[in-house]
Design an enzyme around this catalytic site. Structure first.
Site, PDB file in Angstrom:
ATOM      1  N   ASN A 207       0.850  -1.197   0.000  1.00  0.00           N
ATOM      2  CA  ASN A 207       0.000   0.000   0.000  1.00  0.00           C
ATOM      3  C   ASN A 207       0.879   1.239   0.000  1.00  0.00           C
ATOM      4  OD1 ASN A 207       0.569   0.804   2.836  1.00  0.00           O
ATOM      5  ND2 ASN A 207      -0.366  -1.190   3.251  1.00  0.00           N
ATOM      6  N   ASP A 276      -4.440  -6.210   4.799  1.00  0.00           N
ATOM      7  CA  ASP A 276      -5.502  -7.056   5.365  1.00  0.00           C
ATOM      8  C   ASP A 276      -5.553  -8.413   4.676  1.00  0.00           C
ATOM      9  OD1 ASP A 276      -6.565  -5.325   7.328  1.00  0.00           O
ATOM     10  OD2 ASP A 276      -7.427  -4.103   5.716  1.00  0.00           O
ATOM     11  N   LYS A 286       8.688 -17.136 -10.793  1.00  0.00           N
ATOM     12  CA  LYS A 286       7.930 -16.008 -11.342  1.00  0.00           C
ATOM     13  C   LYS A 286       6.732 -16.517 -12.140  1.00  0.00           C
ATOM     14  CE  LYS A 286       8.425 -12.143 -14.485  1.00  0.00           C
ATOM     15  NZ  LYS A 286       9.226 -11.569 -15.559  1.00  0.00           N
ATOM     16  N   PHE A 320      -4.477   3.346  14.666  1.00  0.00           N
ATOM     17  CA  PHE A 320      -4.775   4.333  13.625  1.00  0.00           C
ATOM     18  C   PHE A 320      -5.903   3.778  12.776  1.00  0.00           C
ATOM     19  CE2 PHE A 320      -1.749   7.898  12.979  1.00  0.00           C
ATOM     20  CZ  PHE A 320      -0.946   7.695  14.073  1.00  0.00           C
ATOM     21  N   LYS A 338     -11.123  -3.386  18.716  1.00  0.00           N
ATOM     22  CA  LYS A 338      -9.718  -3.742  18.967  1.00  0.00           C
ATOM     23  C   LYS A 338      -9.271  -3.362  20.386  1.00  0.00           C
ATOM     24  CE  LYS A 338      -8.697  -3.564  14.036  1.00  0.00           C
ATOM     25  NZ  LYS A 338      -7.655  -3.755  13.034  1.00  0.00           N
TER      26      LYS A 338
HETATM   27  O1  PMT Z   1       3.081   6.090   6.549  1.00  0.00           O
HETATM   28  P1  PMT Z   1       2.560   7.438   6.060  1.00  0.00           P
HETATM   29  O2  PMT Z   1       2.764   7.630   4.587  1.00  0.00           O
HETATM   30  O3  PMT Z   1       3.078   8.568   6.912  1.00  0.00           O
HETATM   31  O4  PMT Z   1       0.964   7.434   6.240  1.00  0.00           O
HETATM   32  C1  PMT Z   1       0.402   7.394   7.518  1.00  0.00           C
HETATM   33  C2  PMT Z   1      -0.787   6.426   7.570  1.00  0.00           C
HETATM   34  C3  PMT Z   1      -1.922   6.950   6.719  1.00  0.00           C
HETATM   35  C4  PMT Z   1      -0.366   5.029   7.098  1.00  0.00           C
HETATM   36  C5  PMT Z   1      -1.188   6.330   9.086  1.00  0.00           C
HETATM   37  O5  PMT Z   1      -1.519   7.608   9.534  1.00  0.00           O
HETATM   38  C6  PMT Z   1      -2.353   5.346   9.283  1.00  0.00           C
HETATM   39  O6  PMT Z   1      -3.502   5.707   9.162  1.00  0.00           O
HETATM   40  N1  PMT Z   1      -2.020   4.082   9.624  1.00  0.00           N
HETATM   41  C7  PMT Z   1      -2.989   2.975   9.736  1.00  0.00           C
HETATM   42  C8  PMT Z   1      -3.365   2.488   8.388  1.00  0.00           C
HETATM   43  C9  PMT Z   1      -4.282   1.284   8.476  1.00  0.00           C
HETATM   44  O7  PMT Z   1      -3.854   0.180   8.246  1.00  0.00           O
HETATM   45  O8  PMT Z   1      -5.485   1.535   8.893  1.00  0.00           O
HETATM   46  P2  PMT Z   1      -6.646   0.388   9.047  1.00  0.00           P
HETATM   47  O9  PMT Z   1      -7.844   1.194   9.306  1.00  0.00           O
HETATM   48  O10 PMT Z   1      -6.614  -0.533   7.899  1.00  0.00           O
HETATM   49  O11 PMT Z   1      -6.195  -0.415  10.349  1.00  0.00           O
HETATM   50  C10 PMT Z   1      -6.613  -0.066  11.656  1.00  0.00           C
HETATM   51  C11 PMT Z   1      -5.542  -0.400  12.655  1.00  0.00           C
HETATM   52  O12 PMT Z   1      -5.343  -1.826  12.704  1.00  0.00           O
HETATM   53  C12 PMT Z   1      -4.188   0.215  12.351  1.00  0.00           C
HETATM   54  O13 PMT Z   1      -3.617   0.666  13.570  1.00  0.00           O
HETATM   55  C13 PMT Z   1      -3.369  -0.951  11.783  1.00  0.00           C
HETATM   56  O14 PMT Z   1      -1.974  -0.843  12.101  1.00  0.00           O
HETATM   57  C14 PMT Z   1      -3.993  -2.144  12.489  1.00  0.00           C
HETATM   58  N2  PMT Z   1      -3.961  -3.396  11.708  1.00  0.00           N
HETATM   59  C15 PMT Z   1      -4.660  -3.498  10.516  1.00  0.00           C
HETATM   60  C16 PMT Z   1      -4.669  -4.703   9.822  1.00  0.00           C
HETATM   61  C17 PMT Z   1      -3.941  -5.800  10.353  1.00  0.00           C
HETATM   62  N3  PMT Z   1      -3.917  -6.941   9.703  1.00  0.00           N
HETATM   63  N4  PMT Z   1      -3.267  -5.670  11.514  1.00  0.00           N
HETATM   64  C18 PMT Z   1      -3.263  -4.504  12.192  1.00  0.00           C
HETATM   65  O15 PMT Z   1      -2.636  -4.405  13.243  1.00  0.00           O
END
Ligand code: PMT
Length: 397
Positions: A207, A276, A286, A320, A338
């Site tokens: 991503n 995800d 490949k 986040f 969470k």
């Molecule tokens: O890295 P930059 O370019 O500075 O950009 C910052 C950012 C946009 C990446 C950052 O600010 C941000 O939003 N990070 C979280 C991105 C994300 O994965 O969001 P989500 O809504 O999909 O996930 C929610 C939370 O679950 C996040 O804290 C993530 O780390 C966590 N997660 C998600 C999926 C997974 N399989 N395991 C996780 O731990």
């Protein structure tokens, strides 16, 4: 608040120098020993007499001026300083420091110091946005220098846009944040960057995360005295200094490393953009191009943050949420599901916010249904706001 602190204020040539008089006056009122260095350009906008009157100290204007107060000219001042504030900081001084040029008293002293150096840039919007300046700022940030983001507005050059030096009050608040050591003795685990989920030896799913948000958190937490472990997916950023750095590639690898460290932490912040989904199977060779379409079967990756929520104990746990729609509703769901203390939600469709930008605009959602909307800030400033909230929670316990 700044008793026994020595502050060096470097003033360079910009019209915003008039605001520096107020900054110097405020620093003095907060108890600091304020020492000003003015470049030639600065003296075209403000007189040394103004700053020496406000600071109560002689102002250095010349490399070869006989020191009135220190034993050994610029080195003594560099050693003595608790921090440097360069305000206004022109593109010129930022360029010189980032290139290792030390051709006047200010740049020489900056090069000789071990103190924190904080720049408050002010310039024309096009100069501020120029790739050269932005590259210099990124380089200096990676080397441990700090920046207070300029504001948008009408500029003295007649343009409108980003380039106005932050107001004195904002600068003073940030300086006080930068000087905080309120996380001393605390252990903090931060995840940052994207993950890569391999398809075959030459392809992967990933991503747009650059890692900037997570690295800013690591840098600011370290600077506030915390013992920081940064688990990072692949990025192009330099490793923040003074931080234990664990590089990973996939979500699975990130989980393995998180499991090694999470038990001993006081605080965990998950800024990483974890994939995800991943390909169900990995092709060791490949995948060849076919005439037909190719179907990739995907499976869920482990949800690392949910694992941490299930095993939260009395740690402060912050997540986040990167959203393109229904920010509040989606972020709140993640907060509860969470088991987080609070969640930092960014609408990644906004200009200047989210992936890869140096700035971010976030809302913090709390368990008691309250929220805090932050304005557009640099990622360092957002990081410090998040750490302020974390600190409040630590002090509640
Ligand atoms: O890295 P930059 O370019 O500075 O950009 C910052 C950012 C946009 C990446 C950052 O600010 C941000 O939003 N990070 C979280 C991105 C994300 O994965 O969001 P989500 O809504 O999909 O996930 C929610 C939370 O679950 C996040 O804290 C993530 O780390 C966590 N997660 C998600 C999926 C997974 N399989 N395991 C996780 O731990």
């Amino acid at each position: 608040m700044l008793n026994n602190k020595t502050v060096v204020v470097g003033v360079t040539g910009g019209i915003a120098a008039y605001k520096t008089a107020e900054i110097v006056s405020r620093l003095k009122k907060l108890g600091a020993d304020v020492n000003c260095i003015m470049t030639k350009g600065a003296q075209a906008f403000l007189t040394p007499l103004t700053l020496s009157t406000l600071s109560g100290n002689p102002v250095i204007t010349d490399m070869f001026q006989k020191p009135e107060k220190w034993n050994v000219e610029h080195i003594a001042l560099a050693d003595k300083a608790d921090f440097f504030l360069i305000a206004p900081a022109t593109a010129n001084v930022i360029g010189k420091v980032s290139s290792g040029i030390a051709d006047d008293f200010l740049t020489t002293t900056i090069m000789a110091t071990h103190a924190k150096v904080i720049f408050a840039p002010a310039m024309n919007v096009n100069m501020y946005n120029s790739p050269i300046l932005q590259e210099n700022i990124t380089k200096l940030k990676n080397l441990g220098y700090y920046f207070i983001e300029p504001q948008e507005g009408n500029l003295a050059c007649g343009y409108s846009g980003k380039g106005k030096m932050a107001e004195p009050e904002i600068i003073i608040n940030h300086l006080l944040d930068f000087l905080k050591k309120d996380l001393e003795g605390k252990r903090i685990l931060i995840t940052a960057g994207p993950t890569r989920e391999p398809i075959d030896p030459v392809r992967y799913l990933t991503n747009k995360s650059s890692g900037k948000m997570g690295y800013a958190l690591a840098r600011c937490a370290q600077q506030r005295g915390a013992q920081v472990t940064l688990i990072s997916g692949p990025t192009n950023l330099d490793r923040p200094r003074g931080v234990a750095f664990i590089p990973v590639e996939s979500a699975e690898e990130m989980l393995v490393e998180v499991k090694k460290f999470y038990l001993e932490q006081d605080i965990i912040i998950k800024a990483a953009a974890v994939a995800d989904y991943r390909p169900q199977s990995y092709n060791s060779q490949k995948i060849k191009k076919l005439n037909d379409d190719l179907q990739l079967q995907l499976e869920r990756t482990p949800d690392i943050l949910s694992f941490l929520g299930e095993n939260k104990g009395n740690k402060v746990l912050v997540g986040f949420a990167a959203e393109t729609n229904d920010l509040k509703e989606n972020a709140r769901k993640k907060l509860i599901k969470k088991n987080l203390d609070f969640i930092v939600a960014n609408d990644v469709t906004l200009e200047d916010a989210g992936f890869n930008y140096d700035t971010n605009k976030v809302t913090l959602y709390y368990r008691d249904d309250t929220q805090q909307d932050l304005p557009l800030l640099s990622k360092d400033e957002v990081a410090n706001c998040i750490l302020n909230e974390v600190n409040k929670l630590l002090n509640k316990e």
